[in-house]
Design a protein around this motif. Structure first.
Motif, PDB file in Angstrom:
ATOM      1  N   SER A  38       0.816  -1.172  -0.034  1.00 24.95           N
ATOM      2  CA  SER A  38       0.027   0.237  -0.034  1.00 24.95           C
ATOM      3  C   SER A  38       0.702   1.124   0.174  1.00 24.95           C
ATOM      4  O   SER A  38       1.877   1.100   0.847  1.00 24.95           O
ATOM      5  CB  SER A  38      -0.904  -0.081   1.262  1.00 24.95           C
ATOM      6  N   GLY A  39       0.259   2.180  -0.481  1.00 24.86           N
ATOM      7  CA  GLY A  39       1.001   3.752  -0.634  1.00 24.86           C
ATOM      8  C   GLY A  39       1.041   4.423   0.756  1.00 24.86           C
ATOM      9  O   GLY A  39       1.946   4.994   1.078  1.00 24.86           O
ATOM     10  N   GLU A  40       0.290   3.711   1.527  1.00 28.87           N
ATOM     11  CA  GLU A  40       0.237   4.378   3.045  1.00 28.87           C
ATOM     12  C   GLU A  40       1.164   3.428   3.779  1.00 28.87           C
ATOM     13  O   GLU A  40       1.141   4.014   4.925  1.00 28.87           O
ATOM     14  CB  GLU A  40      -1.303   4.175   3.408  1.00 28.87           C
ATOM     15  N   THR A  41       1.870   2.468   3.255  1.00 29.84           N
ATOM     16  CA  THR A  41       2.908   1.789   3.864  1.00 29.84           C
ATOM     17  C   THR A  41       3.814   2.885   4.749  1.00 29.84           C
ATOM     18  O   THR A  41       4.420   3.721   3.953  1.00 29.84           O
ATOM     19  CB  THR A  41       3.697   1.004   3.292  1.00 29.84           C
ATOM     20  N   PRO A  42       4.109   3.079   5.897  1.00 29.01           N
ATOM     21  CA  PRO A  42       4.754   4.233   6.457  1.00 29.01           C
ATOM     22  C   PRO A  42       6.245   3.996   6.389  1.00 29.01           C
ATOM     23  O   PRO A  42       6.738   2.621   6.340  1.00 29.01           O
ATOM     24  CB  PRO A  42       4.474   4.225   8.048  1.00 29.01           C
ATOM     25  N   VAL A  43       7.144   4.963   6.187  1.00 29.35           N
ATOM     26  CA  VAL A  43       8.523   4.831   6.052  1.00 29.35           C
ATOM     27  C   VAL A  43       9.222   5.975   7.038  1.00 29.35           C
ATOM     28  O   VAL A  43       8.729   7.126   7.093  1.00 29.35           O
ATOM     29  CB  VAL A  43       8.945   5.248   4.563  1.00 29.35           C
TER      30      VAL A  43
END
Ligand SMILES: C[S@@+](CC[C@H](N)C(=O)[O-])C[C@H]1O[C@@H](n2cnc3c(N)ncnc32)[C@H](O)[C@@H]1O
Length: 253
Positions: free
Chosen positions: A189-194
């Protein structure tokens, strides 16, 4: 007299993260051969009479070519010196410790590996991010974002795109956009935090929180300086330190 080369992990920067063994060897070093990543605060622990050989490396290229470093170590060992070969983090994690050990073994020079706290562990601790977390991440992968041939990263993205496995990327700043694109393309997901941690464990540490979708733009805005590390995965949402930097905001302390 036979010499010995100690391949010593100097940790991620904070000298208090040295192992007792590393600190003892550093304090008694006769000759020290060190990389660019070794913190000044660690080099300050070398005795004044120690011969210091700086073979400092820069991202993607070596100030002193690896072959020359190998030759320096072999020659010092054959000449009977006891040498502390200091490497940032752990010598066996993206540190070419394995290559140097092979060369020393082939030349008949005695050596010993002294492990260090690798940047993944040091930076995660300093940023309050658990690398694994029950019910969130059951595994951890350490990756390099740098290719030896300077080509484009060509991971098996589908194997990497596992939401239950934390990814830690060393030398990943230049390839962050490609990393984010590859992981999203494979289903993360693009919401995966980094989290991007710059100069982790040092007084100059900065931490940026982003997401796979925003990573490329945030990197341009934030311009992380070396050394910086990326932690990708849901564990980043469990960061425990409340005073860290966010994009465009100063740390509260
Ligand atoms: C050539 S690798 C060496 C890794 C080292 N052997 C280790 O175990 O940490 C260099 C990369 O490690 C990471 N790194 C090392 N120290 C760091 C630090 N204090 N803060 C953030 N990243 C660090 C960065 O990604 C940097 O580009």
């Amino acid at each position: 007299m036979t010499g010995k080369i100690y391949l010593v992990g100097a940790g991620p920067g904070d000298p208090e993260l040295l192992t007792l063994k590393a600190a003892r060897l550093i304090a008694a070093a006769e000759v020290a051969v060190f990389d660019r990543l070794v913190a000044d605060a660690v080099l300050d622990l070398l005795p004044p009479a120690c011969l210091r050989i700086d073979v400092g490396k820069e991202t993607g290229r070596h100030c002193v070519p690896q072959d020359e470093i190998n030759a320096i170590l072999v020659n010092l060992g054959l000449a009977g010196h006891r040498v502390v070969r200091l490497k940032g983090g752990d010598p066996f994690i993206f540190g070419r410790g394995g290559e140097e050990a092979e060369v020393l073994a082939a030349a008949g020079v005695a050596f010993e590996i002294v492990p260090g706290i690798t940047a993944a562990a040091g930076c995660a601790a300093a940023a309050g991010i658990p690398l694994t977390h029950r019910g969130v991440a059951q595994g951890l992968r350490l990756l390099t974002g740098h290719r030896q041939d300077d080509g484009e990263l060509d991971f098996d993205w589908h194997r990497l795109a596992d939401p239950t496995c934390t990814l830690v990327v060393y030398m990943g700043v230049a390839s962050a956009e490609r990393l984010a694109g590859g992981l999203r393309g494979a289903g993360l997901s693009g919401e995966t935090p980094v989290a991007i941690i710059e100069r982790g464990t040092t007084p100059d540490q900065r931490t940026l929180f982003s997401s796979l979708a925003d990573l490329a733009a945030d990197m341009v805005r934030w311009q992380p300086k070396p050394p910086s590390l990326l932690i990708i995965g849901a564990v980043v949402n469990h960061a425990l330190t409340p005073h860290m930097d966010h994009v465009g905001r100063e740390a509260a302390q």
